[in-house]
Design a protein around this motif. Structure first.
Motif, PDB file in Angstrom:
ATOM      1  N   TYR A 161       0.840  -1.331   0.099  1.00  0.00           N
ATOM      2  CA  TYR A 161       0.022  -0.018  -0.165  1.00  0.00           C
ATOM      3  C   TYR A 161       0.874   1.334   0.009  1.00  0.00           C
ATOM      4  CZ  TYR A 161      -4.193  -2.370   0.474  1.00  0.00           C
ATOM      5  OH  TYR A 161      -5.449  -3.310   0.416  1.00  0.00           O
ATOM      6  N   ASN A 162       2.167   1.284   0.326  1.00  0.00           N
ATOM      7  CA  ASN A 162       2.885   2.468   0.553  1.00  0.00           C
ATOM      8  C   ASN A 162       2.320   3.345   1.404  1.00  0.00           C
ATOM      9  OD1 ASN A 162       5.097   1.764  -1.137  1.00  0.00           O
ATOM     10  ND2 ASN A 162       3.685   2.201  -3.051  1.00  0.00           N
ATOM     11  N   ASP A 163       0.972   3.919   1.096  1.00  0.00           N
ATOM     12  CA  ASP A 163       0.379   5.174   1.687  1.00  0.00           C
ATOM     13  C   ASP A 163      -0.677   4.529   2.073  1.00  0.00           C
ATOM     14  OD1 ASP A 163      -0.790   7.330   2.089  1.00  0.00           O
ATOM     15  OD2 ASP A 163      -0.838   7.713  -0.031  1.00  0.00           O
ATOM     16  N   PHE A 164      -1.228   4.812   3.153  1.00  0.00           N
ATOM     17  CA  PHE A 164      -2.491   4.265   3.523  1.00  0.00           C
ATOM     18  C   PHE A 164      -3.662   5.162   3.487  1.00  0.00           C
ATOM     19  CE2 PHE A 164       0.447   1.349   5.595  1.00  0.00           C
ATOM     20  CZ  PHE A 164      -0.322   0.218   5.199  1.00  0.00           C
ATOM     21  N   SER A 165      -3.488   6.653   3.060  1.00  0.00           N
ATOM     22  CA  SER A 165      -4.495   7.765   3.014  1.00  0.00           C
ATOM     23  C   SER A 165      -5.930   7.147   2.452  1.00  0.00           C
ATOM     24  CB  SER A 165      -3.925   8.968   2.288  1.00  0.00           C
ATOM     25  OG  SER A 165      -3.661   8.312   0.898  1.00  0.00           O
ATOM     26  N   ASN A 166      -5.928   6.228   1.446  1.00  0.00           N
ATOM     27  CA  ASN A 166      -7.313   6.029   1.207  1.00  0.00           C
ATOM     28  C   ASN A 166      -7.638   4.555   1.557  1.00  0.00           C
ATOM     29  OD1 ASN A 166      -9.496   6.794  -0.275  1.00  0.00           O
ATOM     30  ND2 ASN A 166      -9.027   5.620  -2.024  1.00  0.00           N
ATOM     31  N   THR A 167      -7.046   4.065   2.711  1.00  0.00           N
ATOM     32  CA  THR A 167      -7.263   2.833   3.038  1.00  0.00           C
ATOM     33  C   THR A 167      -7.786   2.669   4.577  1.00  0.00           C
ATOM     34  OG1 THR A 167      -5.257   2.195   2.027  1.00  0.00           O
ATOM     35  CG2 THR A 167      -6.055   0.748   3.377  1.00  0.00           C
ATOM     36  N   ILE A 168      -8.775   1.673   4.525  1.00  0.00           N
ATOM     37  CA  ILE A 168      -9.379   1.627   5.951  1.00  0.00           C
ATOM     38  C   ILE A 168      -9.418   0.156   6.293  1.00  0.00           C
ATOM     39  CG2 ILE A 168     -10.974   3.506   6.194  1.00  0.00           C
ATOM     40  CD1 ILE A 168     -13.219   1.969   4.940  1.00  0.00           C
ATOM     41  N   ILE A 169      -9.421  -0.243   7.639  1.00  0.00           N
ATOM     42  CA  ILE A 169      -9.340  -1.442   8.025  1.00  0.00           C
ATOM     43  C   ILE A 169     -10.505  -2.015   8.847  1.00  0.00           C
ATOM     44  CG2 ILE A 169      -7.932  -0.916  10.174  1.00  0.00           C
ATOM     45  CD1 ILE A 169      -6.324  -3.338   9.778  1.00  0.00           C
ATOM     46  N   ILE A 170     -11.186  -2.898   8.594  1.00  0.00           N
ATOM     47  CA  ILE A 170     -12.389  -3.367   9.331  1.00  0.00           C
ATOM     48  C   ILE A 170     -12.080  -4.726   9.918  1.00  0.00           C
ATOM     49  CG2 ILE A 170     -14.802  -3.593   8.885  1.00  0.00           C
ATOM     50  CD1 ILE A 170     -14.844  -2.048   6.617  1.00  0.00           C
ATOM     51  N   GLY A 171     -12.634  -4.845  11.088  1.00  0.00           N
ATOM     52  CA  GLY A 171     -12.223  -6.242  11.822  1.00  0.00           C
ATOM     53  C   GLY A 171     -13.813  -6.511  11.890  1.00  0.00           C
ATOM     54  N   LEU A 172     -13.765  -8.034  11.758  1.00  0.00           N
ATOM     55  CA  LEU A 172     -15.162  -8.690  11.951  1.00  0.00           C
ATOM     56  C   LEU A 172     -15.331  -8.896  13.401  1.00  0.00           C
ATOM     57  CD1 LEU A 172     -15.547 -10.836   8.792  1.00  0.00           C
ATOM     58  CD2 LEU A 172     -16.356  -8.603   8.972  1.00  0.00           C
ATOM     59  N   GLN A 173     -16.536  -8.553  13.621  1.00  0.00           N
ATOM     60  CA  GLN A 173     -16.934  -8.773  15.406  1.00  0.00           C
ATOM     61  C   GLN A 173     -17.357 -10.370  15.279  1.00  0.00           C
ATOM     62  OE1 GLN A 173     -16.887  -7.168  17.750  1.00  0.00           O
ATOM     63  NE2 GLN A 173     -17.708  -5.086  17.587  1.00  0.00           N
ATOM     64  N   PRO A 174     -16.999 -11.000  16.554  1.00  0.00           N
ATOM     65  CA  PRO A 174     -16.294 -10.333  17.694  1.00  0.00           C
ATOM     66  C   PRO A 174     -14.891 -10.269  17.663  1.00  0.00           C
ATOM     67  CG  PRO A 174     -17.228 -12.525  18.275  1.00  0.00           C
ATOM     68  CD  PRO A 174     -17.550 -12.264  16.815  1.00  0.00           C
ATOM     69  N   ARG A 175     -14.197 -11.232  17.270  1.00  0.00           N
ATOM     70  CA  ARG A 175     -12.576 -11.712  17.438  1.00  0.00           C
ATOM     71  C   ARG A 175     -11.766 -10.942  16.306  1.00  0.00           C
ATOM     72  NH1 ARG A 175     -12.514 -14.060  22.338  1.00  0.00           N
ATOM     73  NH2 ARG A 175     -10.277 -15.055  21.740  1.00  0.00           N
ATOM     74  N   GLY A 176     -12.520 -10.743  14.968  1.00  0.00           N
ATOM     75  CA  GLY A 176     -11.759 -10.169  14.104  1.00  0.00           C
ATOM     76  C   GLY A 176     -11.191  -8.792  14.568  1.00  0.00           C
ATOM     77  N   THR A 177     -11.702  -8.148  15.313  1.00  0.00           N
ATOM     78  CA  THR A 177     -11.626  -6.644  15.480  1.00  0.00           C
ATOM     79  C   THR A 177     -10.103  -6.548  16.553  1.00  0.00           C
ATOM     80  OG1 THR A 177     -12.822  -6.978  17.687  1.00  0.00           O
ATOM     81  CG2 THR A 177     -13.982  -5.893  15.820  1.00  0.00           C
ATOM     82  N   PHE A 178      -9.987  -7.659  17.240  1.00  0.00           N
ATOM     83  CA  PHE A 178      -8.535  -7.643  17.887  1.00  0.00           C
ATOM     84  C   PHE A 178      -7.446  -7.413  17.141  1.00  0.00           C
ATOM     85  CE2 PHE A 178     -11.370  -9.902  21.189  1.00  0.00           C
ATOM     86  CZ  PHE A 178     -11.361  -9.139  21.982  1.00  0.00           C
ATOM     87  N   LEU A 179      -7.421  -8.416  15.948  1.00  0.00           N
ATOM     88  CA  LEU A 179      -6.253  -8.394  15.049  1.00  0.00           C
ATOM     89  C   LEU A 179      -6.157  -7.048  14.367  1.00  0.00           C
ATOM     90  CD1 LEU A 179      -4.092  -9.793  13.563  1.00  0.00           C
ATOM     91  CD2 LEU A 179      -5.682 -11.045  12.012  1.00  0.00           C
ATOM     92  N   ALA A 180      -7.502  -6.472  14.015  1.00  0.00           N
ATOM     93  CA  ALA A 180      -7.650  -5.206  13.508  1.00  0.00           C
ATOM     94  C   ALA A 180      -6.805  -4.148  14.036  1.00  0.00           C
ATOM     95  CB  ALA A 180      -8.826  -4.866  13.018  1.00  0.00           C
ATOM     96  N   LYS A 181      -7.064  -4.178  15.452  1.00  0.00           N
ATOM     97  CA  LYS A 181      -6.600  -2.911  16.312  1.00  0.00           C
ATOM     98  C   LYS A 181      -5.168  -3.235  16.229  1.00  0.00           C
ATOM     99  CE  LYS A 181      -7.662  -0.194  19.900  1.00  0.00           C
ATOM    100  NZ  LYS A 181      -6.680   0.767  19.728  1.00  0.00           N
ATOM    101  N   ARG A 182      -4.661  -4.349  16.375  1.00  0.00           N
ATOM    102  CA  ARG A 182      -3.125  -4.648  16.412  1.00  0.00           C
ATOM    103  C   ARG A 182      -2.388  -4.308  15.368  1.00  0.00           C
ATOM    104  NH1 ARG A 182      -1.406  -8.944  19.860  1.00  0.00           N
ATOM    105  NH2 ARG A 182      -3.017  -8.889  21.800  1.00  0.00           N
ATOM    106  N   ILE A 183      -3.124  -4.473  14.049  1.00  0.00           N
ATOM    107  CA  ILE A 183      -2.320  -4.083  13.043  1.00  0.00           C
ATOM    108  C   ILE A 183      -2.351  -2.710  12.818  1.00  0.00           C
ATOM    109  CG2 ILE A 183      -2.747  -4.097  10.468  1.00  0.00           C
ATOM    110  CD1 ILE A 183      -1.728  -6.936  11.259  1.00  0.00           C
ATOM    111  N   GLN A 184      -3.362  -1.958  13.305  1.00  0.00           N
ATOM    112  CA  GLN A 184      -3.239  -0.424  13.237  1.00  0.00           C
ATOM    113  C   GLN A 184      -2.363   0.126  14.124  1.00  0.00           C
ATOM    114  OE1 GLN A 184      -6.038   1.552  15.597  1.00  0.00           O
ATOM    115  NE2 GLN A 184      -6.692   3.272  14.255  1.00  0.00           N
ATOM    116  N   GLU A 185      -2.275  -0.569  15.297  1.00  0.00           N
ATOM    117  CA  GLU A 185      -1.171  -0.205  16.420  1.00  0.00           C
ATOM    118  C   GLU A 185       0.046  -0.302  15.868  1.00  0.00           C
ATOM    119  OE1 GLU A 185      -4.071  -0.597  20.241  1.00  0.00           O
ATOM    120  OE2 GLU A 185      -2.239  -1.940  19.936  1.00  0.00           O
TER     121      GLU A 185
END
Lengths: 184, 308
Positions: free
Chosen positions: A29-53
């Motif tokens: 992606y190089n640059d994430f300006s046009n990208t969003i990350i969506i975690g599927l509830q309930p347990r996908g949200t943990f991975l999504a948050k970790r990746i964001q961090e």
């Protein structure tokens, strides 16, 4: 832990896997300006948050928007398997129209949850591209033609086995185990 | 808990507190759904619902229809005005004929109290009571309580006064059951001729002075004077009623706190509530209508999904 249980990822490998997945995203992606990350509830949200961090700690400019999506009302097993599931919260405080979306879940198995996730996501608009990231990819038991673009680890398992992903946030430690449940 | 303790929604009387909480938490999710760009989910796509309205309705009928459509159910509508009921067909015959067209759920409004319960014992479909005479109107009470919960975060401990024509009101009875189950304190206020004789047995206090009632309450639920159900004079004139039990801006502003004003609709503007109150910031009347769709979606979703 029983004798038959097998650790697939311990906490150290777990951490490395998250780092690797993050770097794969940066590569693509190089640059994430046009990208969003969506975690599927309930347990996908943990991975999504970790990746964001993780992305943010690699480079402060990588601040990617995060959403949580509940798929309960889009499932195909409503009225077919037991009583209705209790839905979780959906948090999608952004437009997804023309965005690149990285859909995130913990385990990819039959592919049915991801199918519901795609439907649920599309009710928020039309993204320009969608990719799928999973921590664990269980092979050989797909019910639908769905594959992940980013995979933490491939697991070869039989149907009777279960994959359990535990998270520091709720379970105290990061770990993935494969086990065979009793009485099933 | 993820299932209701009942097979049909006949009245709030039959529900447990846990049922109410389950309906509200599910409705939270549906409220979120109906604010999306695409307001529809596929859950009930293999369900057919018949809306049987043996009595006039605008809000409830539209609200149910919209809730059903948002859940992707197939629906058929029926109103008694231009039907074979006029030719003398019985309720069970009418409904069984409709059910033989493979209908899974029935939403029914009927002028006779107990009609929904009667139907649930004789036909094989899930029944949702959309108002039976002066008996119960469960989804209205659910959406009212949901709206109070939304405004204050909790219903427990709130003081609610129901004002007006309690005698002819199914909304009042369902609300008394619902609010009490959720831990609210309920009083009724109105001319004694419009208060049912044994209402105190429900643990509800009667107040005849509106200002006193308003001083006590957090929420005032103003009811419509149901002239169509009144076969005799219960008060001398609408003007007199309005002077004693109508809520106007002056009265509202004279209170030392901001109470919340609700009304189940349709409003008789200038009778039980003046226009400036109905349209004021303290009124949540239009929120009630929006919440009605979400709450009805939750009820239909939970009933339809329940395993037999």
């Amino acid at each position: 832990m029983k004798h038959s249980d097998r650790i697939i990822l311990d906490s150290k490998q777990f951490d490395l896997t998250i780092k690797r997945l993050s770097h794969q995203l940066i590569e693509n992606y190089n640059d994430f300006s046009n990208t969003i990350i969506i975690g599927l509830q309930p347990r996908g949200t943990f991975l999504a948050k970790r990746i964001q961090e993780e992305l943010h700690s690699i480079n402060k400019d990588y601040s990617i928007q995060l959403g949580a999506l509940d798929v309960t009302f889009y499932r195909d097993d409503y009225r077919r398997q037991g009583d209705p599931l209790v839905p979780n919260e959906t948090e999608m405080n952004f437009e997804i129209e023309n965005k690149n979306v990285i859909l995130v879940d913990d385990v990819l198995f039959t592919g049915r949850t991801i199918r519901s996730g795609l439907d649920a996501m599309l009710s928020f608009g039309r993204p320009s591209k969608v990719e799928l990231m999973v921590l664990i990819n269980r092979r050989y038991e797909r019910h639908l033609p769905i594959q992940a673009d980013y995979i933490g680890k491939n697991v070869h398992s039989v149907v009777s086995e279960r994959v359990k992903v535990t998270w520091k946030e709720t379970d105290g430690n990061d770990e993935v185990t494969l086990y065979t449940p009793d009485n099933e | 808990m993820s299932k209701l303790s009942v097979e049909h929604l006949l009245g709030i009387k039959h529900l447990q507190k846990e049922d109410l909480e389950l309906i509200f938490s599910t409705a939270d999710n549906f409220k979120q759904v109906i604010n999306r760009p695409i307001k529809k989910v596929p859950s009930l796509r293999d369900i057919t619902i018949a809306n049987l309205f043996f009595e006039n309705s605008t809000r409830t009928k539209l609200s149910f229809e919209l809730a059903e459509k948002r859940l992707s159910a197939d629906i058929i509508n029926f109103s008694s005005a231009n039907s074979s009921v006029k030719k003398g067909e019985t309720l069970i015959d009418t409904v069984n004929n409709i059910l033989s067209m493979k209908v899974d759920m029935v939403v029914m409004r009927h002028p006779n109290p107990g009609a929904a319960e009667f139907l649930s014992k004789h036909v094989d479909a899930k029944i949702v009571n959309a108002g039976d005479g002066a008996h119960e109107h469960p989804t209205q009470a659910l959406l009212d309580a949901f709206s109070i919960r939304e405004k204050y975060g909790d219903v427990n401990g709130k003081n609610v006064v129901i004002v007006g024509d309690i005698l002819h009101s199914r909304v009042a009875l369902s609300n008394i059951f619902c609010l009490q189950k959720l831990g609210a304190n309920v009083k009724v206020c109105g001319p004694l001729t419009l208060i049912p004789k044994h209402i105190k047995t429900l643990g509800v206090e009667v107040v005849t002075n509106l200002k006193e009632a308003l001083k006590w309450c957090d929420v005032a639920m103003m009811l419509r004077i149901q002239l169509e159900r009144q076969d005799m004079k219960f008060f001398p004139s609408l003007r007199e009623y309005s002077m004693l039990y109508g809520l106007d801006k002056q009265l509202l502003d004279s209170l030392d706190k901001q109470i919340t004003v609700m009304h189940p609709g349709p409003i008789n503007r200038g009778v039980e509530i003046t226009s400036d109150v109905a349209d004021s910031k303290q009124s949540i009347i239009l929120n009630q209508v929006e919440n009605g769709v979400a709450v009805r979606m939750a009820v239909l979703y939970l009933l339809a999904g329940k395993k037999e």
